[in-house]
Design a protein around this motif. Structure first.
Motif, PDB file in Angstrom:
ATOM      1  N   VAL A 138       0.743  -1.104  -0.146  1.00 44.67           N
ATOM      2  CA  VAL A 138       0.019   0.014   0.106  1.00 44.67           C
ATOM      3  C   VAL A 138       0.939   0.947   0.217  1.00 44.67           C
ATOM      4  N   SER A 139       0.310   2.218  -1.055  1.00 36.93           N
ATOM      5  CA  SER A 139       0.345   3.346  -0.862  1.00 36.93           C
ATOM      6  C   SER A 139      -0.379   4.061  -1.033  1.00 36.93           C
ATOM      7  N   TRP A 140       0.164   5.727  -0.617  1.00 34.50           N
ATOM      8  CA  TRP A 140      -0.808   7.102  -1.191  1.00 34.50           C
ATOM      9  C   TRP A 140      -0.218   8.579  -1.514  1.00 34.50           C
ATOM     10  N   GLU A 141      -1.024   8.586  -2.143  1.00 31.56           N
ATOM     11  CA  GLU A 141      -1.335  10.151  -2.417  1.00 31.56           C
ATOM     12  C   GLU A 141      -2.057  10.999  -2.009  1.00 31.56           C
ATOM     13  N   PRO A 142      -2.064  12.476  -1.773  1.00 36.25           N
ATOM     14  CA  PRO A 142      -0.581  12.941  -1.368  1.00 36.25           C
ATOM     15  C   PRO A 142       0.190  12.522  -0.362  1.00 36.25           C
ATOM     16  N   SER A 154      -9.914  16.831   2.140  1.00 41.62           N
ATOM     17  CA  SER A 154      -9.408  16.605   1.318  1.00 41.62           C
ATOM     18  C   SER A 154      -9.283  15.446   0.253  1.00 41.62           C
ATOM     19  N   ASP A 155      -8.798  15.526  -0.721  1.00 39.38           N
ATOM     20  CA  ASP A 155      -8.724  14.544  -2.339  1.00 39.38           C
ATOM     21  C   ASP A 155      -7.482  13.137  -1.131  1.00 39.38           C
ATOM     22  N   ALA A 156      -7.873  12.112  -1.669  1.00 41.19           N
ATOM     23  CA  ALA A 156      -6.836  10.947  -1.378  1.00 41.19           C
ATOM     24  C   ALA A 156      -6.706   9.789  -2.526  1.00 41.19           C
ATOM     25  N   LYS A 157      -5.597   9.473  -2.257  1.00 41.23           N
ATOM     26  CA  LYS A 157      -6.174   8.173  -3.866  1.00 41.23           C
ATOM     27  C   LYS A 157      -4.826   7.640  -3.005  1.00 41.23           C
ATOM     28  N   ILE A 158      -5.760   5.836  -2.299  1.00 39.35           N
ATOM     29  CA  ILE A 158      -5.099   4.662  -2.492  1.00 39.35           C
ATOM     30  C   ILE A 158      -4.484   3.838  -3.440  1.00 39.35           C
ATOM     31  N   ILE A 159      -3.050   3.443  -3.378  1.00 37.33           N
ATOM     32  CA  ILE A 159      -3.127   2.477  -4.065  1.00 37.33           C
ATOM     33  C   ILE A 159      -2.605   1.430  -3.326  1.00 37.33           C
ATOM     34  N   PHE A 160      -2.606  -0.248  -4.481  1.00 35.70           N
ATOM     35  CA  PHE A 160      -2.679  -0.982  -3.944  1.00 35.70           C
ATOM     36  C   PHE A 160      -2.518  -2.125  -4.656  1.00 35.70           C
ATOM     37  N   ASP A 161      -1.579  -3.008  -3.844  1.00 37.28           N
ATOM     38  CA  ASP A 161      -1.310  -4.364  -4.736  1.00 37.28           C
ATOM     39  C   ASP A 161      -1.225  -5.724  -3.741  1.00 37.28           C
ATOM     40  N   ILE A 162      -2.878  -6.317  -4.379  1.00 38.82           N
ATOM     41  CA  ILE A 162      -2.733  -8.002  -3.920  1.00 38.82           C
ATOM     42  C   ILE A 162      -1.646  -8.867  -4.435  1.00 38.82           C
ATOM     43  N   THR A 163      -0.799  -9.602  -4.047  1.00 36.65           N
ATOM     44  CA  THR A 163       0.170 -10.156  -4.602  1.00 36.65           C
ATOM     45  C   THR A 163       0.094 -12.062  -3.607  1.00 36.65           C
ATOM     46  N   ASP A 164       0.856 -12.638  -4.162  1.00 36.40           N
ATOM     47  CA  ASP A 164       0.650 -13.681  -3.867  1.00 36.40           C
ATOM     48  C   ASP A 164       2.341 -14.773  -2.932  1.00 36.40           C
ATOM     49  N   LYS A 215     -16.165   3.419  12.607  1.00 35.54           N
ATOM     50  CA  LYS A 215     -16.499   4.048  11.218  1.00 35.54           C
ATOM     51  C   LYS A 215     -16.430   4.089   9.883  1.00 35.54           C
ATOM     52  N   ILE A 216     -17.275   3.367   8.928  1.00 36.51           N
ATOM     53  CA  ILE A 216     -16.939   2.745   7.594  1.00 36.51           C
ATOM     54  C   ILE A 216     -16.876   4.471   7.107  1.00 36.51           C
ATOM     55  N   ILE A 217     -16.050   4.906   6.606  1.00 40.39           N
ATOM     56  CA  ILE A 217     -15.957   6.299   5.577  1.00 40.39           C
ATOM     57  C   ILE A 217     -15.111   6.195   3.930  1.00 40.39           C
ATOM     58  N   TYR A 218     -15.040   5.092   3.962  1.00 34.89           N
ATOM     59  CA  TYR A 218     -15.052   5.015   2.208  1.00 34.89           C
ATOM     60  C   TYR A 218     -15.177   3.000   2.767  1.00 34.89           C
ATOM     61  N   GLU A 219     -15.642   2.621   1.418  1.00 35.89           N
ATOM     62  CA  GLU A 219     -15.388   0.948   0.986  1.00 35.89           C
ATOM     63  C   GLU A 219     -15.744   1.044  -0.356  1.00 35.89           C
ATOM     64  N   GLU A 223     -10.306   6.285  -4.678  1.00 33.03           N
ATOM     65  CA  GLU A 223     -10.432   7.228  -4.798  1.00 33.03           C
ATOM     66  C   GLU A 223     -11.304   8.100  -3.575  1.00 33.03           C
ATOM     67  N   PHE A 224     -11.161   8.987  -2.933  1.00 32.57           N
ATOM     68  CA  PHE A 224     -12.603   9.903  -2.310  1.00 32.57           C
ATOM     69  C   PHE A 224     -11.802  10.631  -1.794  1.00 32.57           C
ATOM     70  N   MET A 225     -12.795  11.339  -1.047  1.00 33.33           N
ATOM     71  CA  MET A 225     -12.678  12.555  -0.050  1.00 33.33           C
ATOM     72  C   MET A 225     -12.877  12.352   1.177  1.00 33.33           C
ATOM     73  N   ILE A 226     -11.783  13.067   1.995  1.00 34.12           N
ATOM     74  CA  ILE A 226     -11.294  11.821   3.690  1.00 34.12           C
ATOM     75  C   ILE A 226     -11.794  13.528   4.496  1.00 34.12           C
ATOM     76  N   PRO A 227     -13.055  12.963   4.650  1.00 34.67           N
ATOM     77  CA  PRO A 227     -14.488  13.884   5.625  1.00 34.67           C
ATOM     78  C   PRO A 227     -13.583  14.457   6.806  1.00 34.67           C
ATOM     79  N   GLN A 228     -14.390  16.097   7.032  1.00 38.82           N
ATOM     80  CA  GLN A 228     -13.403  16.950   7.974  1.00 38.82           C
ATOM     81  C   GLN A 228     -13.075  16.296   9.347  1.00 38.82           C
TER      82      GLN A 228
END
Length: 514
Positions: free
Chosen positions: A326-330, A337-347, A368-372, A388-393
């Motif tokens: 897992v990594s993310w931007e920014p 603010s906007d967030a992008k979670i980047i992930f790989d699933i490897t065996d 509490k689920i804020i994104y799924e 990609e999603f907006m992180i709540p305030q």
């Protein structure tokens, strides 16, 4: 009960098949055979714990064995000199009717080392028809592990009256795990700990830098070709909780005395439910590289840090099948603010190759689920999975990245903690100091001028250096790598924290006095 562990060990001495499993820094040492009166004999030194259920006493056995029959020799006189790390323990002769000695190291607060011999029969001795010698060695911190060195000289064998014209000499080193735990409060993840398990010697000067995520500590080590040639490995382990997201990185770089060590020495074990164990197995070839860089060194100074300049975390699912990367931007995620979670699933069983599999992903804060989202993961090394999603305030602090039901298996799940609105305490150095650093790196100003400027900045709190123990130093010579650091820092190629670490080294070695 005291000798049950040794009973399990002793039959192995009789049925041992010998190979090249000798060398300082490991838990047992078997030497190449030597000729004795027309036959080949070998010495084995092995470690075990007396009784893990009742005490922490460490036991080390020494035996002289016929190489072909694997039977211990009789009526052996050992002259043994022993030390733990740099601490001298004893030098004494011991007679062993069956060529087998057992040393029981007991921690006891006393001013000097006490040697007590126990000649009573014991469990494994009586069962095998042997009267092995049990020698209690009592002194401070002897049960805590470390590197025990034994200089063993064989004076007699097959008869106490048969003194060897040329005694056999063996230099052994046995490592016993020594665990040190450091507790601290991280500004983002709260109460945490880091354990360092050393199989070589006691560590000191432990530090953890939350900004750079660097772990550093020191350990005694004799930098000589003779010692390196006797040291097969230096084995260290770092243990961190799995709720400490900052250290769940996908890879680590390790430096010894500022020399970068090959990535091959690092092995990350995430197969424990609550903790991650990172192994560092440093072989002779790596030790020689460090020695060739600088032959006049004092001990080992370790720096362990993430192997990337951006955050890249990893975790293994509970069933041990998948590794999540897992990594993310920014880089610094913030509320509202906007967030992008980047992930790989490897065996894991396919050498961590990305695989296409069903997954369910969610991000939670205070349960509490804020994104799924759910889907099928990419099996391409170039095309990553993205959320990609907006992180709540109102979301700040620790949040959890949850992966579950991979390949429709409810045990294929994992959770990775990360931070929103990270708290940082970056060291800030005024830009005008870069000129001084540049001039000094180019030898336009001398060492004393550079040191005086740094001392002034420290005393006036312009540069804030964490408290560090200062050694006495007769030399004011500044190592060449510090000058390189100054040039790189002046050019913006390394950050303030890395530059300050070099200054900490100068303070610790007594070159800069504060």
């Amino acid at each position: 009960m005291k000798n049950q562990t040794l009973f399990l060990l002793f039959p192995a001495l009789l049925a041992l098949t010998f190979g090249t499993v000798y060398g300082h820094g490991v838990g047992s040492e078997t030497f190449p055979p030597e000729e004795l009166d027309g036959r080949l004999v070998t010495l084995e030194v092995s470690s075990s714990q007396s009784d893990p259920n009742t005490n922490d006493d460490q036991q080390i056995s020494i035996s002289l064995i016929d190489f072909d029959s694997k039977i211990t020799l009789r009526d052996v006189t050992f002259l043994i000199k022993s030390q733990r790390g740099e601490q001298f323990l004893f030098e004494q002769e011991f007679k062993a009717d069956n060529g087998f000695l057992v040393f029981n190291f007991v921690s006891e607060e006393r001013d000097s080392i006490l040697i007590e011999e126990d000649n009573d029969g014991n469990l494994f001795g009586s069962l095998l028809g042997l009267d092995s010698r049990l020698i209690h060695v009592k002194g401070p911190k002897l049960s805590e592990g470390g590197l025990y060195k034994f200089d063993v000289t064989i004076l007699t064998a097959d008869g106490y009256s048969k003194k060897l014209a040329k005694p056999l000499v063996f230099n052994a080193g046995i490592s016993i795990a020594q665990t040190t735990q450091y507790d601290f409060v991280d500004e983002n993840f709260g109460k945490q700990f880091i354990e360092v398990i050393s199989y070589y010697d006691e560590i000191s000067n432990f530090k953890y830098d939350s900004n750079s995520r660097e772990i550093s500590f020191s350990m005694p080590f004799e930098w000589s070709l003779s010692n390196i040639n006797q040291t097969s490995v230096v084995h260290q382990e770092i243990v961190v909780p799995k709720n400490f997201g900052d250290l769940l990185v996908s890879g680590y770089d390790i430096y010894i005395n500022h020399v970068k060590i090959s990535k091959d020495v690092v092995n990350i074990d995430d197969f424990f439910s609550e903790e991650r164990v990172v192994h560092f197995i440093i072989y002779q070839s790596q030790l020689l590289n460090v020695f060739q860089y600088n032959q006049n060194q004092d001990g080992m100074n370790f720096i362990i840090k993430p192997d990337r300049d951006y955050t890249h975390l990893s975790s293994v699912t509970e069933n041990g099948q998948f590794r999540i990367l897992v990594s993310w931007e920014p880089e610094n995620l913030k509320s509202n603010s906007d967030a992008k979670i980047i992930f790989d699933i490897t065996d894991i069983f396919l050498k961590n190759r990305p695989v296409a599999t069903n997954y369910e992903f969610s991000m939670t804060h205070n349960d509490k689920i804020i994104y799924e989202q759910s889907g099928v993961s990419s099996d391409s090394k170039e095309e990553h999975n993205i959320a990609e999603f907006m992180i709540p305030q109102d979301v700040s602090g620790i949040v959890y990245l949850n992966f579950k039901n991979l390949d429709n298996n409810n045990l294929a799940k994992s959770t990775i903690p990360i931070i929103i609105d990270r708290i940082t305490n970056e060291i800030s150095i005024p830009d005008w100091i870069r000129n001084n650093a540049l001039w000094w790196s180019e030898e336009q100003i001398d060492d004393n001028t550079f040191i005086q400027g740094i001392e002034y900045l420290i005393k006036n709190n312009i540069i804030v250096i964490p408290q560090t123990q200062q050694e006495s130093s007769a030399s004011q010579e500044i190592p060449p790598w510090i000058r390189n650091n100054a040039a790189w820092w002046a050019a913006g190629q390394i950050d303030d924290t890395t530059f300050v670490q070099g200054l900490e080294y100068l303070i610790q070695k007594g070159i800069i006095r504060v």
